[in-house]
Design an enzyme around this catalytic site. Structure first.
Site, PDB file in Angstrom:
ATOM      1  N   PHE A   1     -11.939  -7.064  13.568  1.00 37.97           N
ATOM      2  CA  PHE A   1     -10.836  -7.554  12.746  1.00 37.97           C
ATOM      3  C   PHE A   1     -10.470  -6.518  11.683  1.00 37.97           C
ATOM      4  O   PHE A   1     -11.323  -6.004  10.970  1.00 37.97           O
ATOM      5  CB  PHE A   1     -11.236  -8.873  12.081  1.00 37.97           C
ATOM      6  CG  PHE A   1     -10.188  -9.422  11.157  1.00 37.97           C
ATOM      7  CD1 PHE A   1      -8.980  -9.892  11.652  1.00 37.97           C
ATOM      8  CD2 PHE A   1     -10.392  -9.447   9.785  1.00 37.97           C
ATOM      9  CE1 PHE A   1      -8.000 -10.383  10.812  1.00 37.97           C
ATOM     10  CE2 PHE A   1      -9.422  -9.942   8.927  1.00 37.97           C
ATOM     11  CZ  PHE A   1      -8.226 -10.412   9.444  1.00 37.97           C
ATOM     12  N   GLN A   2      -9.195  -6.204  11.587  1.00 36.29           N
ATOM     13  CA  GLN A   2      -8.640  -5.217  10.655  1.00 36.29           C
ATOM     14  C   GLN A   2      -9.297  -3.853  10.827  1.00 36.29           C
ATOM     15  O   GLN A   2      -9.483  -3.106   9.855  1.00 36.29           O
ATOM     16  CB  GLN A   2      -8.741  -5.697   9.205  1.00 36.29           C
ATOM     17  CG  GLN A   2      -7.821  -6.893   8.928  1.00 36.29           C
ATOM     18  CD  GLN A   2      -7.598  -7.151   7.454  1.00 36.29           C
ATOM     19  OE1 GLN A   2      -8.457  -6.853   6.612  1.00 36.29           O
ATOM     20  NE2 GLN A   2      -6.451  -7.726   7.114  1.00 36.29           N
TER      21      GLN A   2
ATOM     22  N   MET B   1      24.418   8.468   2.486  1.00 33.81           N
ATOM     23  CA  MET B   1      24.346   9.730   3.209  1.00 33.81           C
ATOM     24  C   MET B   1      24.560   9.523   4.699  1.00 33.81           C
ATOM     25  O   MET B   1      25.166  10.358   5.376  1.00 33.81           O
ATOM     26  CB  MET B   1      23.004  10.420   2.952  1.00 33.81           C
ATOM     27  CG  MET B   1      22.978  11.884   3.364  1.00 33.81           C
ATOM     28  SD  MET B   1      24.168  12.915   2.460  1.00 33.81           S
ATOM     29  CE  MET B   1      23.275  13.196   0.932  1.00 33.81           C
TER      30      MET B   1
ATOM     31  N   GLU C   1       0.813  -1.225   0.000  1.00 30.15           N
ATOM     32  CA  GLU C   1       0.000   0.000   0.000  1.00 30.15           C
ATOM     33  C   GLU C   1       0.845   1.273   0.000  1.00 30.15           C
ATOM     34  O   GLU C   1       0.441   2.291  -0.575  1.00 30.15           O
ATOM     35  CB  GLU C   1      -0.943  -0.002   1.213  1.00 30.15           C
ATOM     36  CG  GLU C   1      -2.047  -1.047   1.133  1.00 30.15           C
ATOM     37  CD  GLU C   1      -1.663  -2.399   1.687  1.00 30.15           C
ATOM     38  OE1 GLU C   1      -2.546  -3.277   1.801  1.00 30.15           O
ATOM     39  OE2 GLU C   1      -0.464  -2.587   2.027  1.00 30.15           O
TER      40      GLU C   1
END
Length: 598
Positions: free
Chosen positions: A125-126, A494, A63
């Site tokens: 859930f979720q 860096m 995502e």
């Protein structure tokens, strides 16, 4: 509104569910592509996507990558990018991308699934408190609680994302809203809030004060930022005409590269921590600084109390909250930066002053060639990263193709900004404010989807590349001919550089001891892998990479100890630059406050 369908020769009318209403409004808003990843809470939306052919869906592998791809799609096209993710971990995975878009002012709408309304707050859930989590990560967010609010909220979200200073907007969509019936009112009906109307035209008196300052100035400078690009191609065109008429020198932030041609004589290079000597000395020594669509971030200003100490400062920005936020200015120009530049040109009578002495001083600074480097051209010699980028740029110029460049974050990002040239806006795609490692590969995916016939290159470091390496799978699935150009020094470059300069060369956890074989990795993802280990192999690898019509991973093995110069030590003013390795001892003078800014 109902949907009409044909059954047995008769027209029947069926109500629309929320998912269908959502897609119809997206089509109405001109959406052509969604970057997403399915899950339980958004299955009704994915089912609606399956039944239509107006919107293309690109399946990413994470995502976060969906948001970065949508960012690059938006930045390279000027359109609003659209993301679709599921609830819980889908939403939290997207947060880094949302903050990245917020800091770099990228217009996005993130459609996020949520558990059914009745389960919100029950640790279902979720389930995650997505609006709470993303409130500081977005320009605005919504939780849709009623079907009749769905269409107005989606329309308003696009308006907010693109209006004024652009940014990401999140819409939290409980599953019952997607499944249940929902109306589709005409555009403008059922608005929840007053229209978003940011001020577009700068105050006339402020324009007159700016013109007076321009006429007084003997050492003027235009300091341009990403806001010029966000304002559209017309704003970049206005900037070019404005610079021509005034003969003022131009410098740019990292995010503003391409708004003014970087190969133009009037361009001094990027300013800031790794900017050019001439840009930083001009910033320090100018008597008029006109900031156009830039926000005076810490990587540009250096020590705030010593930033451009003797200049009359004008700040043009569409976001009034940015005025006097970091640097006190003498004249604020609140409005669309393109329209502001046009207003300044309309008031400018071309009766300018002689800038010959100022340009002579600038040319003296430019003669130092602060981006210069020494490359041994012996075929067996180690490749300098700057040389690799220069040769890549020259090869793309020879091809003559429209080219988009994304980067990851680190030394390679700064070298790309210094050595790759951008003469058009929207071609440079990088993470400026948040500095997100892992941005470049999914960004290249988004740019390639937006511009299928263009050449898209991700200039990367090997450490950043691994942050979102799974997007090689997206490239393979959609046959996206992205070129991944890895400057492989086996370090988090860096980090290593700052450890060398500030921490006695104690390289704590910055060396990568177990890197993959990038050639085999490319082949595992159905792409082509190439490697250059010395100068004699570099041009051939670049040529083969650019000629190949599919995805390529080019592993360019570069000098491991190369540092990025010039550099303003953190917390120092612009006139205290380090120009090369022979001045590294001066980095020891960095104050404790400066070390905290690294």
């Amino acid at each position: 509104m109902n949907a009409s369908t044909q059954q047995n020769g008769k027209t029947s009318t069926a109500p629309l569910n929320g998912a269908e209403v959502l897609l119809r409004v997206l089509v109405e808003q001109g959406v052509e592509v969604i970057f997403g990843y399915p899950g339980g809470a958004v299955l009704p939306i994915y089912d609606a996507l399956f039944k239509q052919d107006r919107i293309r869906h690109v399946l990413v592998r994470h995502e976060q990558a969906a948001v970065h791809a949508a960012e690059a799609y938006a930045r390279s096209t000027g359109k609003v990018g659209v993301v679709l993710v599921t609830s819980g971990p889908g939403a939290t995975n997207a947060v880094t991308g949302l903050v990245d878009a917020l800091m770099d002012s990228i217009p996005l709408v993130c459609l996020c699934g949520q558990v059914p309304t009745a389960l919100i707050g029950n640790d279902a859930f979720q389930e995650a408190d997505t609006t709470g989590i993303t409130r500081p990560a977005t320009k605005h967010n919504y939780l849709v609680r009623r079907g009749q609010d769905l269409a107005p909220i989606v329309r308003e979200a696009f308006e907010v994302a693109a209006g004024g200073r652009p940014g990401p907007v999140l819409i939290d969509l409980p599953k019952d809203i997607s499944v249940g019936n929902a109306p589709l009112p005409a555009p403008g009906e059922g608005r929840l809030h007053r229209p978003y109307r940011p001020n577009l035209d700068a105050d006339g008196e402020a324009i007159r004060q700016t013109i007076a300052a321009m006429k007084r100035a003997r050492r003027p400078l235009l300091y341009t930022g990403g806001g010029v690009i966000n304002a559209g191609p017309a704003a970049s065109d206005a900037l070019r005409r404005f610079a021509r008429r005034t003969n003022f020198p131009v410098t740019s932030t990292l995010m503003g590269l391409g708004a003014f041609p970087t190969t133009d004589r009037q361009f001094l290079g990027m300013l800031g921590m790794h900017g050019s000597y001439e840009a930083n000395l001009a910033t320090h020594g100018c008597d008029l600084l006109i900031a156009l669509g830039s926000r005076f971030d810490d990587r540009v200003t250096g020590r705030v109390d010593a930033f451009s100490p003797n200049s009359f400062k004008v700040h043009a920005d569409i976001d009034p909250s940015q005025i006097n936020k970091i640097i006190r200015v003498d004249v604020p120009l609140v409005g669309d930066v393109g329209r502001t530049i046009e207003a300044l040109m309309a008031a400018w009578d071309d009766d300018g002053q002689d800038l010959g002495p100022w340009w002579a001083q600038i040319e003296g600074w430019r003669a130092l060639d602060s981006f210069g480097f020494v490359q041994d051209r012996t075929p067996s010699a180690i490749i300098r990263p700057q040389y690799a980028i220069r040769r890549l740029y020259e090869a793309t110029q020879a091809l003559g193709r429209d080219t988009y460049v994304s980067t990851e974050v680190g030394q390679h990002q700064m070298w790309a900004a210094q050595h790759f040239q951008f003469d058009k806006p929207n071609r440079w795609l990088t993470s400026g404010g948040l500095g997100t490692m892992g941005y470049g590969l999914p960004a290249a995916v988004g740019a390639q989807v937006a511009h299928p016939d263009a050449l898209v290159i991700d200039i990367a470091g090997e450490a950043s590349t691994l942050m979102n390496i799974q997007e090689l799978g997206t490239m393979a699935q959609y046959r996206l001919p992205v070129k991944l150009f890895i400057l492989n020094n086996r370090y988090m470059g860096m980090v290593r550089q700052w450890q060398e300069l500030l921490h006695g060369s104690r390289y704590s956890q910055s060396y990568s001891e177990a890197l993959p074989d990038f050639i085999r990795l490319a082949e595992a993802f159905h792409g082509k892998g190439l490697r250059a280990t010395c100068v004699g192999e570099l041009d051939g690898v670049i040529d083969e990479m650019l000629r190949h019509d599919g995805p390529v991973v080019a592993d360019i093995c570069v000098a491991q100890d190369e540092n990025c110069f010039p550099m303003i030590p953190s917390g120092a003013p612009h006139n205290e630059m380090l120009l090369g390795p022979d001045q590294e001892a001066n980095a020891a003078k960095v104050t404790q406050e400066g070390m905290m800014l690294v």
